[in-house]
Design an enzyme around this catalytic site. Structure first.
Site, PDB file in Angstrom:
ATOM      1  N   GLY A 319       0.831  -1.200   0.000  1.00 25.91           N
ATOM      2  CA  GLY A 319       0.000   0.000   0.000  1.00 25.91           C
ATOM      3  C   GLY A 319       0.865   1.248   0.000  1.00 25.91           C
ATOM      4  CB  SER A 320       0.163   4.569   1.355  1.00 28.08           C
ATOM      5  OG  SER A 320      -1.117   4.633   0.763  1.00 28.08           O
ATOM      6  CB  THR A 321       4.355   1.397   3.493  1.00 27.85           C
ATOM      7  OG1 THR A 321       4.090   0.179   2.789  1.00 27.85           O
ATOM      8  CG2 THR A 321       3.457   1.481   4.707  1.00 27.85           C
TER       9      THR A 321
END
Lengths: 603, 54, 322
Positions: A319-321
């Site tokens: 995801g956004s990580t």
């Protein structure tokens, strides 16, 4: 007296002398035979005699102790009291068994096994009645000894994990050796010998095992032991000191509460694994003497998969990580710089597919730091399209993703960093712009493990040193060998600033998790990954709120964090399975863990 | 009838006993002694330990 | 103690007038023979073989009596014959028949060891009496020819013993076990032995029948070759003394009786020691004076008594059939 008598006596005399010579020869033959047996072949027969009478048995050496980084014992051997029954020492086996049952209850399974043993084994061979007796039970048996002829208490060693569930996924467990492993280990035949079956117990098994001892016993023709001739106790297995800190491990474990997931805490400068937690866990002590079916099935059928080590075996979309990786790849490639701004209107078309930002209204114009802070999807779609999958792939790999890190735990997974070649060979289709865009926000094909994510963060925040996660403290020489990745410090600082803003900036996605302990603050990045696909229809009719979905369908929540921001020492990656929101669920857990690490000042 | 009774083969009992080979009798006693000794060893049970604690 | 009683018996036997033995020789033989027949007919079962007659107070093994009986019978028989008579075929018919009959009876008990001992004792006596060499050669050849027939008449366990003797490894856990374990005991004893009460083969029960037939093995394991040679030398001395008595006495009957009984003793020692060392098949012959077992002790002490009796009688008087 006549001549005939004289002749008779003379003949008799002659023949008697002949007979005497014959007797003498016979005795000489016996003497020669004695010489042959007792001198000429004596050595051979001495060996055979010893083979007859001496039975060598192997002794199981005590297994090595495992310590945490502070010397706290996390795996040890404890005296284990067993009750044994020697059938020949009691006049009535049934009566003794009944009397024993009055004192120590036996399950039906146990009783059947005992009865089978009594039938099958010779009467002087001890039969195990019950393992793992408590002190009270031992005392009770001793007290009732007169009613229990033939019952003996035997001391053995059994593996004990004082922290039980806490270290299940790190240490693994020991168990009886299986037939497949029996091949060349002489100890394998010894009852009671255990080997590491999982986790570090298995990884360090050779070291921990030690050298088996032997005891030479004199046995008679029926195999009964008469006396002990010689004993060599063997050598205890080497102890192993691992890098985890039990206090931090406990804090990380507790921080999850009832949530399922995993957390990995690294020392960013050395790669030492300070804590590694996978929830839910199980009690490895149950495995030492063979786990019961009931327990095993309960573990196996639990939908939260306690047997899976989610920290190394769980593969999730980052995801956004992953935006941190994309940002670094783009900065390094020069397609964006500190001043590059993209406009987020809440959505964009790539090819003929509409890509959305999580924020429907859009973020407006933002630079890379702001994009990280607000976790804007549009910015990273755009960035990913410009930098291309190849550079993202290379950056991700150099930061420790896409390949196993070999920390020694079972089923460590490699995750997946997609590339053009991979897609071609896997699906026989070409890489699309849409694939790049999806990868840009850590969705699509990208998969990482919590360990990899922690490693990536550690490598970024330590200034680009390719530290290797490990359970064994690296030596200074090892540390000097750590490579500096080819990433400019300027870009790293930019990304770190973005992650600082995520937690500490006004409107950052993880603002709720911020702390300030003596000036030490946390930086990090949230991530929320969809477990289900959101259809166009649903998107139009309004997305169902995650909290209203069944647990299994809720989003996974990520947070990776580091502290202190100025001079990072600890990095943590936390995944909460179906935790809905990275900022809401995962970030507070990570925050607690890092605060604890700071408080403990682990070095 | 002249054969019945002891030592009346021209010898008294005393003469007969003195005429016997004492070496011969001694040898027998020694051999029987060795036999008794060996039998004693054979009949002596060497005590045994309890069950081996492994 | 058993040996004490046997010693008294020996002295008693020695004190009997030598002429009584001559006088009662045939009767003794006949009684022994009748008891042998009786044991064949009514014998009690002991050790899987019919060997005993129970007289209530004591049990008698007629085959043991026969060992003495055959000696007395042959001694008297040859005493009465001239050397020329001994060398005729006709002169041998009666001794041959009266030897083979009890030998067959004892073999049927079945007690092959004793039966062979009686046969060999009788043969030795016929030999020292002066029967020509060629007759022995002839009988030997004929006997060799009959061997296959004898083999077929043997009991299964007797066949096994012979086969096992020829190759002990054939059945190391069954019949060969005794011989192998016995040889291990000898060999591991070495020169000096393992010491009194320290024989592991015997004390740990690897060696069977250690009190009876295999007692010499146990002795040898604990006292080594030196001990074994000592026992061997003592026995040789006993036998040598026997021959000395035979030479010193001037009476033919006495000489032949001594030689016969002495040969009987020699056979005991030789067969027992040879079989426990794997030189002969295990035929169940004890070591006299040393093995546990009463009957043999009494019969051997009785025969020593007779030897002593004959040795004391130095006069050259003749025994007549008056």
């Amino acid at each position: 007296m006549n001549s005939s008598d004289n002749e008779k006596i003379k003949v008799l005399g002659r023949r008697t002398i002949f007979l005497m010579l014959f007797n003498l020869a016979a005795f000489a033959m016996i003497a020669a035979r004695l010489y042959y047996l007792q001198i000429y072949e004596a050595d051979k027969y001495k060996v055979m005699s010893d083979e007859n009478r001496i039975s060598t048995r192997f002794l199981v050496p005590p297994r090595g102790v495992i310590y945490d980084r502070n010397g706290v014992i996390i795996a040890k051997n404890d005296q284990d009291f067993q009750a044994l029954l020697i059938a020949e020492q009691t006049s009535d086996v049934q009566k003794t068994l009944e009397a024993f049952k009055q004192i120590i209850p036996l399950s039906e399974d146990e009783e059947n096994r005992i009865l089978k043993d009594i039938k099958n084994k010779r009467r002087f061979i001890p039969i195990k009645l019950k393992n793992d007796l408590s002190w009270e039970e031992v005392a009770k048996i001793e007290l009732h000894a007169p009613d229990l002829p033939g019952v003996e208490i035997n001391e053995g060693l059994s593996r004990i994990y004082p922290y039980a569930d806490l270290y299940a996924h790190v240490l693994g467990y020991v168990g009886p050796i299986s037939d497949a492993d029996k091949k060349d280990n002489p100890l394998a035949m010894v009852p009671g010998f255990k080997i590491g079956k999982a986790g570090l117990e298995r990884y360090f098994d050779y070291k921990l095992q030690g050298k088996g001892g032997t005891v030479k016993l004199e046995v008679n023709a029926y195999g009964r032991v008469m006396k002990e001739i010689e004993r060599n106790s063997g050598i205890q297995g080497d102890s192993v000191r691992v890098t985890v800190d039990s206090r931090l491990q406990q804090a990380a474990y507790d921080a999850f509460g009832e949530e399922s997931g995993a957390a990995v805490v690294l020392d960013v400068r050395t790669g030492e694994i300070l804590a590694l937690v996978s929830k839910p866990s199980f009690d490895p002590n149950l495995f030492t003497n063979g786990i019961s079916y009931k327990h095993w099935n309960a573990l196996l059928n639990n939908e939260r998969t306690p047997l899976v080590n989610k920290a190394v075996s769980g593969q999730y979309s980052p995801g956004s990580t992953f935006k941190v990786v994309v940002a670094l790849a783009a900065l390094e490639a020069g397609v964006i710089n500190v001043g590059t701004r993209f406009y987020c209107a809440g959505g964009m078309d790539i090819g003929n597919i509409r890509f959305h930002c999580w924020k429907h209204a859009g973020h407006g114009s933002l630079n890379v730091v702001e994009a990280l802070k607000y976790s804007c999807d549009i910015f990273f779609y755009e960035t990913a399209l410009r930098v291309g999958i190849d550079k993202i792939h290379d950056m991700a790999l150099s930061l420790g993703m896409g390949e196993t890190l070999h920390v020694g735990l079972d089923n460590e997974k490699s995750g997946l960093i997609p590339s053009r070649a991979w897609k071609k060979s896997r699906y026989d289709t070409n890489w699309t712009q849409g694939d790049s865009a999806n990868s840009g926000i850590g969705q699509g094909y990208v998969l990482v493990t919590p360990l990899q994510l922690a490693t990536m963060l550690a490598r970024v925040v330590n200034g680009g040193y390719a530290v290797q996660p490990t359970f064994i403290k690296p030596t200074d020489a090892d540390l000097r060998k750590i490579k500096r990745l080819d990433i400019s410090t300027r870009h790293i600082e930019l990304v770190k600033q973005g992650m600082f803003e995520v937690v500490n900036g006004a409107g950052g996605t993880a603002g709720r998790a911020k702390f300030n302990i003596d000036g030490a603050t946390m930086g990090g990045k949230t991530g929320t990954t969809q477990v289900r696909r959101i259809s166009m229809k649903e998107r139009l009719s309004g997305i169902v709120r995650d909290e209203q979905l069944p647990w299994k369908l809720r989003n996974h929540a990520w947070f990776m964090g580091f502290t202190p921001v100025d001079n990072p020492r600890y990095a943590v990656a936390v995944i909460v399975e179906h935790g809905s929101s990275g900022s809401g669920v995962a970030a507070p857990i990570a925050s607690k863990i890092l605060q604890k690490a700071l408080e403990l000042n682990i070095r | 009838m002249e054969y019945i009774g002891y030592g009346n083969n021209g010898q008294s009992v005393k003469e007969k006993i003195l005429g016997m080979s004492f070496t011969y009798i001694l040898l027998m006693i020694i051999l029987a002694g060795i036999g008794t000794l060996t039998l004693y060893s054979g009949l002596t049970e060497v005590g045994h330990l309890g069950p081996a604690s492994i | 103690m058993r040996f004490g009683v046997a010693l008294v018996l020996m002295i008693f036997m020695a004190l009997i007038d030598a002429r009584q033995y001559y006088k009662w020789a045939y009767v003794f033989y006949l009684v022994s023979m009748m008891l042998l027949v009786a044991v064949e007919v009514f014998g009690h079962i002991g050790m899987g073989a019919q060997r005993w007659i129970n007289f209530g107070l004591f049990k008698v093994q007629p085959s043991e009596l026969m060992k003495i009986g055959i000696v007395l019978f042959l001694a008297r028989y040859f005493n009465a014959m001239t050397i020329q008579g001994i060398r005729t075929i006709r002169g041998l018919i009666i001794p041959a028949l009266l030897t083979l009959f009890p030998v067959a009876l004892i073999a049927m008990e079945p007690d092959l060891g004793t039966s062979l001992m009686v046969l060999i004792t009788a043969t030795v006596m016929v030999f020292v009496a002066g029967v020509q060499w060629w007759k022995f050669a002839l009988v030997g050849a004929a006997g060799g020819g009959c061997l296959p027939i004898v083999w077929n008449c043997l009991h299964e366990y007797q066949k096994n013993r012979v086969l096992t003797f020829l190759d002990p490894e054939r059945d190391p856990l069954g019949t060969g076990y005794h011989i192998i374990q016995s040889k291990i005991a000898f060999g591991s004893g070495g020169i000096f032995g393992k010491g009194f009460l320290h024989g592991t083969q015997t004390h740990l029960n690897f060696l069977p029948e250690k009190h009876t037939d295999f007692i010499f093995t146990m002795f040898s394991e604990e006292f080594g070759m030196l001990g074994s040679l000592t026992v061997l030398a003592l026995n040789l001395l006993v036998i040598a003394l026997g021959y000395l008595f035979a030479f010193r006495t001037r009476n033919y009957f006495a000489k032949l009786t001594i030689i016969g009984l002495n040969t009987n003793y020699f056979l005991y020692v030789f067969i027992n020691i040879s079989m426990v060392m794997g030189l002969l098949p295990v035929v169940g012959v004890p070591l006299p004076l040393i093995s546990y077992g009463g009957t043999v002790m009494f019969s051997i002490m009785a025969s020593f008594g007779i030897i002593l009796c004959m040795s004391v009688n130095k006069s050259k008087m003749a025994f007549d059939d008056n």
